[in-house]
Design a protein around this motif. Structure first.
Motif, PDB file in Angstrom:
ATOM      1  N   UNK A  54      34.520  75.841  29.250  1.00 56.38           N
ATOM      2  CA  UNK A  54      33.556  76.336  28.260  1.00 56.38           C
ATOM      3  C   UNK A  54      32.289  75.468  28.265  1.00 56.38           C
ATOM      4  N   UNK A  92      46.804  71.406  13.770  1.00 58.35           N
ATOM      5  CA  UNK A  92      45.429  71.599  14.245  1.00 58.35           C
ATOM      6  C   UNK A  92      45.211  71.198  15.698  1.00 58.35           C
ATOM      7  N   UNK A 109      24.970  65.761  30.271  1.00 52.64           N
ATOM      8  CA  UNK A 109      26.387  65.952  29.954  1.00 52.64           C
ATOM      9  C   UNK A 109      26.477  66.818  28.714  1.00 52.64           C
ATOM     10  N   UNK A 110      27.597  67.524  28.594  1.00 46.95           N
ATOM     11  CA  UNK A 110      27.803  68.333  27.397  1.00 46.95           C
ATOM     12  C   UNK A 110      29.295  68.398  27.123  1.00 46.95           C
ATOM     13  N   UNK A 111      29.676  68.093  25.902  1.00 48.16           N
ATOM     14  CA  UNK A 111      31.082  68.246  25.533  1.00 48.16           C
ATOM     15  C   UNK A 111      31.164  69.051  24.244  1.00 48.16           C
ATOM     16  N   UNK A 112      32.283  69.682  24.035  1.00 46.79           N
ATOM     17  CA  UNK A 112      32.470  70.517  22.857  1.00 46.79           C
ATOM     18  C   UNK A 112      33.640  69.975  22.029  1.00 46.79           C
ATOM     19  N   UNK A 113      33.620  70.283  20.757  1.00 49.23           N
ATOM     20  CA  UNK A 113      34.732  69.893  19.888  1.00 49.23           C
ATOM     21  C   UNK A 113      34.811  70.878  18.736  1.00 49.23           C
ATOM     22  N   UNK A 114      35.957  70.864  18.049  1.00 45.45           N
ATOM     23  CA  UNK A 114      36.129  71.670  16.846  1.00 45.45           C
ATOM     24  C   UNK A 114      36.107  70.734  15.665  1.00 45.45           C
ATOM     25  N   UNK A 115      35.544  71.214  14.598  1.00 41.06           N
ATOM     26  CA  UNK A 115      35.440  70.388  13.408  1.00 41.06           C
ATOM     27  C   UNK A 115      36.073  71.128  12.222  1.00 41.06           C
ATOM     28  N   UNK A 116      36.925  70.429  11.491  1.00 39.34           N
ATOM     29  CA  UNK A 116      37.539  70.989  10.280  1.00 39.34           C
ATOM     30  C   UNK A 116      37.165  70.074   9.120  1.00 39.34           C
ATOM     31  N   UNK A 117      36.645  70.667   8.053  1.00 38.43           N
ATOM     32  CA  UNK A 117      36.310  69.883   6.872  1.00 38.43           C
ATOM     33  C   UNK A 117      37.254  70.325   5.761  1.00 38.43           C
ATOM     34  N   UNK A 174      28.436  76.566  29.234  1.00 31.88           N
ATOM     35  CA  UNK A 174      27.317  76.403  28.302  1.00 31.88           C
ATOM     36  C   UNK A 174      26.236  75.537  28.932  1.00 31.88           C
ATOM     37  N   UNK A 204      37.717  65.927  13.633  1.00 28.05           N
ATOM     38  CA  UNK A 204      37.068  66.383  14.864  1.00 28.05           C
ATOM     39  C   UNK A 204      38.106  66.380  15.972  1.00 28.05           C
TER      40      UNK A 204
END
Lengths: 80, 80
Positions: free
Chosen positions: B19, B67, B36-44, B23, B8
């Motif tokens: 961003x 990454x 509150x709002x936070x975003x993240x990128x996820x790689x599996x 949103x 993550x």
């Protein structure tokens, strides 16, 4: 009560994911062989709700109204 | 052995996240107030490693090499 709703949005099984393919290729070129790689977006939303079930329901509505495209995405919601 | 490494990647605390702000604003306009709002990128990533510690180490190296941007991102790694 305040809840943290963690929403994970990914492409449905079988959808082409060129981004994941490119990243996997780049990792291989850098000496990191992988068997599979998938990507997803994660939203962590803090909100007020009556209980955890209501918070989860609110998260699902957010996905359906704005965050996810139901044609190509599936989402999972975790409430803490 | 085969491991699934879930990576993550999110912006460090204090970094501007326009961003997330947009949103959150859109959700408010749709009738979903949030605190509150936070975003993240996820790689599996599915990979072969000697043990779970080696798989985690491999994931960390992937973050550092490709990454994540260590100047602005922090990452967490979970191995299953």
């Amino acid at each position: 009560m305040r809840y943290i709703v963690t929403i994970t949005i990914a492409l449905k099984e079988g959808m082409l994911n060129p981004e994941a393919r490119v990243i996997r290729h780049a990792l291989t070129n850098l000496g990191f062989p992988t068997e599979d790689l998938s990507t997803a977006r994660l939203f962590r939303v803090t909100l007020d709700a009556a209980d955890a079930a209501a918070a989860r329901e609110e998260g699902a509505r957010m996905c359906e109204r704005l965050l996810a495209n139901p044609v190509i995405h599936h989402y999972t919601i975790e409430v803490t």
